[in-house]
Design a protein around this motif. Structure first.
Motif, mmCIF file in Angstrom:
data_model
loop_
_atom_site.group_PDB
_atom_site.id
_atom_site.type_symbol
_atom_site.label_atom_id
_atom_site.label_comp_id
_atom_site.label_asym_id
_atom_site.label_seq_id
_atom_site.Cartn_x
_atom_site.Cartn_y
_atom_site.Cartn_z
ATOM 1 N N ARG A 84 0.826 -1.205 0.000
ATOM 2 C CA ARG A 84 0.000 0.000 0.000
ATOM 3 C C ARG A 84 0.865 1.261 0.000
ATOM 4 O O ARG A 84 0.568 2.227 -0.700
ATOM 5 C CB ARG A 84 -0.912 0.007 1.227
ATOM 6 C CG ARG A 84 -1.639 1.336 1.432
ATOM 7 C CD ARG A 84 -2.576 1.315 2.620
ATOM 8 N NE ARG A 84 -3.172 2.638 2.823
ATOM 9 C CZ ARG A 84 -4.090 2.931 3.745
ATOM 10 N NH1 ARG A 84 -4.512 1.977 4.562
ATOM 11 N NH2 ARG A 84 -4.560 4.160 3.865
ATOM 12 N N PHE A 85 1.938 1.231 0.815
ATOM 13 C CA PHE A 85 2.808 2.396 0.946
ATOM 14 C C PHE A 85 4.095 2.169 0.163
ATOM 15 O O PHE A 85 4.631 1.058 0.150
ATOM 16 C CB PHE A 85 3.143 2.658 2.416
ATOM 17 C CG PHE A 85 1.938 2.940 3.278
ATOM 18 C CD1 PHE A 85 1.369 4.198 3.310
ATOM 19 C CD2 PHE A 85 1.387 1.932 4.054
ATOM 20 C CE1 PHE A 85 0.258 4.457 4.102
ATOM 21 C CE2 PHE A 85 0.281 2.178 4.852
ATOM 22 C CZ PHE A 85 -0.290 3.455 4.875
ATOM 23 N N LYS A 102 7.058 4.011 12.855
ATOM 24 C CA LYS A 102 6.667 5.378 13.200
ATOM 25 C C LYS A 102 5.933 6.051 12.040
ATOM 26 O O LYS A 102 4.921 6.740 12.239
ATOM 27 C CB LYS A 102 7.906 6.192 13.558
ATOM 28 C CG LYS A 102 8.634 5.744 14.810
ATOM 29 C CD LYS A 102 7.929 6.196 16.061
ATOM 30 C CE LYS A 102 8.766 5.904 17.299
ATOM 31 N NZ LYS A 102 8.080 6.295 18.546
ATOM 32 N N GLN A 103 6.424 5.842 10.829
ATOM 33 C CA GLN A 103 5.868 6.566 9.689
ATOM 34 C C GLN A 103 4.504 6.032 9.275
ATOM 35 O O GLN A 103 3.592 6.808 8.985
ATOM 36 C CB GLN A 103 6.852 6.512 8.520
ATOM 37 C CG GLN A 103 6.571 7.551 7.454
ATOM 38 C CD GLN A 103 7.768 7.799 6.577
ATOM 39 O OE1 GLN A 103 8.748 7.045 6.590
ATOM 40 N NE2 GLN A 103 7.720 8.863 5.787
ATOM 41 N N VAL A 104 4.339 4.731 9.241
ATOM 42 C CA VAL A 104 3.035 4.162 8.891
ATOM 43 C C VAL A 104 1.997 4.561 9.930
ATOM 44 O O VAL A 104 0.867 4.951 9.589
ATOM 45 C CB VAL A 104 3.121 2.627 8.758
ATOM 46 C CG1 VAL A 104 1.725 2.024 8.617
ATOM 47 C CG2 VAL A 104 3.983 2.245 7.557
ATOM 48 N N LEU A 108 -1.376 6.811 9.034
ATOM 49 C CA LEU A 108 -2.722 6.310 9.280
ATOM 50 C C LEU A 108 -3.459 7.160 10.312
ATOM 51 O O LEU A 108 -4.645 7.449 10.159
ATOM 52 C CB LEU A 108 -2.651 4.857 9.738
ATOM 53 C CG LEU A 108 -2.167 3.844 8.694
ATOM 54 C CD1 LEU A 108 -2.035 2.457 9.307
ATOM 55 C CD2 LEU A 108 -3.092 3.803 7.484
ATOM 56 N N SER A 109 -2.746 7.585 11.345
ATOM 57 C CA SER A 109 -3.382 8.371 12.406
ATOM 58 C C SER A 109 -3.786 9.757 11.926
ATOM 59 O O SER A 109 -4.788 10.320 12.383
ATOM 60 C CB SER A 109 -2.434 8.506 13.599
ATOM 61 O OG SER A 109 -2.129 7.251 14.159
ATOM 62 N N ASN A 110 -2.986 10.316 11.005
ATOM 63 C CA ASN A 110 -3.224 11.685 10.544
ATOM 64 C C ASN A 110 -3.841 11.758 9.150
ATOM 65 O O ASN A 110 -3.982 12.861 8.607
ATOM 66 C CB ASN A 110 -1.909 12.466 10.577
ATOM 67 C CG ASN A 110 -1.369 12.661 11.966
ATOM 68 O OD1 ASN A 110 -1.785 13.563 12.678
ATOM 69 N ND2 ASN A 110 -0.433 11.805 12.375
ATOM 70 N N HIS A 111 -4.192 10.597 8.593
ATOM 71 C CA HIS A 111 -4.751 10.554 7.244
ATOM 72 C C HIS A 111 -3.862 11.323 6.266
ATOM 73 O O HIS A 111 -4.338 12.124 5.454
ATOM 74 C CB HIS A 111 -6.181 11.114 7.231
ATOM 75 C CG HIS A 111 -7.099 10.456 8.221
ATOM 76 N ND1 HIS A 111 -7.586 9.178 8.025
ATOM 77 C CD2 HIS A 111 -7.586 10.886 9.417
ATOM 78 C CE1 HIS A 111 -8.358 8.848 9.060
ATOM 79 N NE2 HIS A 111 -8.367 9.861 9.905
ATOM 80 N N ALA A 112 -2.567 11.072 6.370
ATOM 81 C CA ALA A 112 -1.580 11.767 5.554
ATOM 82 C C ALA A 112 -1.232 10.921 4.330
ATOM 83 O O ALA A 112 -0.678 9.831 4.479
ATOM 84 C CB ALA A 112 -0.321 12.036 6.367
ATOM 85 N N ASP A 157 1.093 7.016 -0.124
ATOM 86 C CA ASP A 157 0.023 6.019 0.012
ATOM 87 C C ASP A 157 -0.621 5.791 -1.353
ATOM 88 O O ASP A 157 -1.238 6.694 -1.923
ATOM 89 C CB ASP A 157 -1.004 6.544 1.015
ATOM 90 C CG ASP A 157 -2.076 5.520 1.370
ATOM 91 O OD1 ASP A 157 -2.167 4.479 0.700
ATOM 92 O OD2 ASP A 157 -2.831 5.793 2.331
ATOM 93 N N THR A 158 -0.497 4.577 -1.879
ATOM 94 C CA THR A 158 -1.084 4.283 -3.185
ATOM 95 C C THR A 158 -2.602 4.238 -3.135
ATOM 96 O O THR A 158 -3.250 4.334 -4.182
ATOM 97 C CB THR A 158 -0.550 2.948 -3.739
ATOM 98 O OG1 THR A 158 -0.945 1.881 -2.869
ATOM 99 C CG2 THR A 158 0.964 2.966 -3.866
ATOM 100 N N HIS A 159 -3.192 4.100 -1.953
ATOM 101 C CA HIS A 159 -4.650 4.162 -1.853
ATOM 102 C C HIS A 159 -5.158 5.550 -2.213
ATOM 103 O O HIS A 159 -6.314 5.699 -2.639
ATOM 104 C CB HIS A 159 -5.110 3.788 -0.443
ATOM 105 C CG HIS A 159 -5.052 2.313 -0.173
ATOM 106 N ND1 HIS A 159 -5.631 1.740 0.939
ATOM 107 C CD2 HIS A 159 -4.487 1.290 -0.871
ATOM 108 C CE1 HIS A 159 -5.413 0.433 0.917
ATOM 109 N NE2 HIS A 159 -4.721 0.140 -0.167
#
Length: 259
Positions: A84-85, A102-104, A108-112, A157-159
């Protein structure tokens, strides 16, 4: 949480490849694949990559028939990723062990949809020679003024974007990719914690400031298609910020002594 596809182009990197790969294999976040693309090396980089792949099934190796540049090598891998990433690491740079975790989690937490982080600078002997901090977020216009995003820290993020390839220019193709992505989202988000180590050596674009400036101008004109007056406006910001980064620490020391 989401699989990460790590893209690593390799060209005559036999002396540093093992440690760079080891910094990926040592990640606390286990759900990743590492795609190594040898860009026509004439040392034993490819054979070393194959031997590493035999030790960990998460590594996949490919070889280009001739040296074609980092953009072509990276794009070959991007076309074949399954995660996905998408993240990037060159074969002479290093990640800290919790980089992916940390980055994933941050994304996900910040919808970044795209993120990057601070990083250390190291020399050829792995000595720490500097630190590069990052802002909390940057827009397309911000990034035109200066490239805040270190390739070894970037993840998208490819999504959100799909698989987006790098423009196939010889230098600054990563910068051109970040600009492309930022046309499809409001911001790229920075992580203040350093998560990687960038190796400075003679011959690198960051070492040769004149070369970096020339290729930055080409990104403005050839990739972004900016009119000359607009390109000149952003290039002026780029040049001034470069001067400030170089001389501000010395000026601060001088004024501190004077006071």
């Amino acid at each position: 949480m989401g699989k990460v596809s790590v893209i690593m182009p390799v060209f005559n990197s036999a002396t540093t490849l093992h440690n760079s790969v080891l910094s990926v294999l040592s990640q606390s976040y286990p759900d990743f694949e590492l795609l190594i693309v040898d860009d026509g090396s004439d040392d034993n980089s490819y054979e070393l990559a194959l031997s590493l792949a035999e030790q960990d099934k998460r590594i996949r190796c490919f070889r280009l028939p001739c040296n074609s540049g980092a953009a072509v090598a990276r794009n070959k891998a991007i076309a074949m990723v399954s995660g996905r990433f998408i993240a990037f690491l060159d074969a002479d740079d290093l990640w800290l062990p919790d980089k992916l975790e940390k980055q994933v989690e941050f994304m996900l937490s910040n919808h970044a949809p795209i993120s990057f982080s601070s990083y250390y600078k190291i020399d050829g002997e792995d000595n720490n020679i500097g630190f590069v901090g990052v802002p909390e977020r940057v827009s397309y216009q911000d990034l035109l003024k200066t490239c805040y995003i270190g390739c070894l820290t970037a993840m998208y993020d490819t999504h959100h974007f799909g698989k987006v390839l790098m423009p196939e220019v010889r230098k600054r193709q990563d910068y051109a990719l970040w600009l492309t992505l930022l046309k499809h989202t409001d911001y790229a988000y920075g992580i203040s914690q350093p998560l990687a180590k960038y190796r400075i050596h003679k011959g690198s674009v960051s070492y040769n400031k004149f070369s970096a400036a020339r290729h930055t101008w080409r990104v403005y004109r050839e990739c972004e298609k900016l009119p000359v007056p607009v390109a000149a406006y952003y290039f002026t910001h780029y040049a001034l910020r470069g001067v400030l980064r170089k001389y501000a620490p010395a000026f601060a020391r001088l004024t501190g002594v004077m006071h």
